[in-house]
Design a protein around this motif. Structure first.
Motif: not given
Length: 198
Positions: A15-32
């Motif tokens: 959750q801490r690593a899923a900030g804006p601009g991160s790879v995990l954040g982009a992956l969560l946007d795709v999942m949504e």
């Protein structure tokens, strides 16, 4: 599922690593974005099963749910439906009513009228042929004899033979018939036991 809801399912470190601009954040946007179409369908899922709201391609499938699939039965999948979609939607909408009256003159007449959009079907049981049903098709439905025959075969009682007559098949001299379900049955003769000799 929204990105924030997906993020809450992750361990705290992620959750801490899923900030804006991160790879995990982009992956969560795709999942949504991937979940959005399915969630839109699920939000209005009752529309799939409402006969007047379901997509056109699903109406024939719903006929199976209400035991009216014999109406759309075709030998090949590329054959068009034998009746307009509006009539098919009417049959599905009245499926429970038709099932409760199956095997009766009212049920058969109602199914025929809903499928063809024509009234005036006459169901006769000739007095000289018990357990035989003659279905007289009105002239307005004469071009749909194959459909009428399929419906009659499915809706008739199992122990009854049936004959479908189009307008051209009717003889000029009417034969003596009585209406099915409305026949007058005379009361039985009174029983008088013979007097015993005294």
């Amino acid at each position: 599922m929204r990105r924030t809801a997906i993020e809450r399912l992750l361990p705290a470190a992620y959750q801490r690593a899923a900030g804006p601009g991160s790879v995990l954040g982009a992956l969560l946007d795709v999942m949504e974005a991937l979940h959005a179409p399915d969630e839109a369908v699920l939000a209005d899922v009752d529309a799939l099963f409402g006969p007047y709201r379901t997509p056109d391609g699903f109406v024939a499938y719903l006929t199976r749910w209400v035991a009216m699939d014999h109406v759309v039965a075709a030998p090949r999948a590329d054959v068009p439906l034998p009746l307009p979609l509006g009539r098919l939607r009417d049959l599905v909408a009245h499926g429970a009513l038709l099932a409760s009256w199956r095997g009766t003159p009212f049920g058969m007449r109602t199914a025929l009228e809903l499928a063809t959009g024509v009234t005036g079907f006459v169901l006769d049981e000739p007095a000289e042929r018990p357990f035989h049903l003659v279905v007289r098709v009105p002239p307005a439905a004469a071009d749909r004899l194959a459909l009428v025959t399929r419906i009659v075969e499915a809706e008739k009682p199992a122990a009854v033979t049936v004959e479908v007559r189009g307008p051209a098949d009717d003889d000029s001299a009417p034969e003596p018939v009585r209406a099915v379900g409305r026949a007058h049955v005379p009361p039985p003769e009174p029983h008088h036991p013979p007097e015993e000799p005294s």
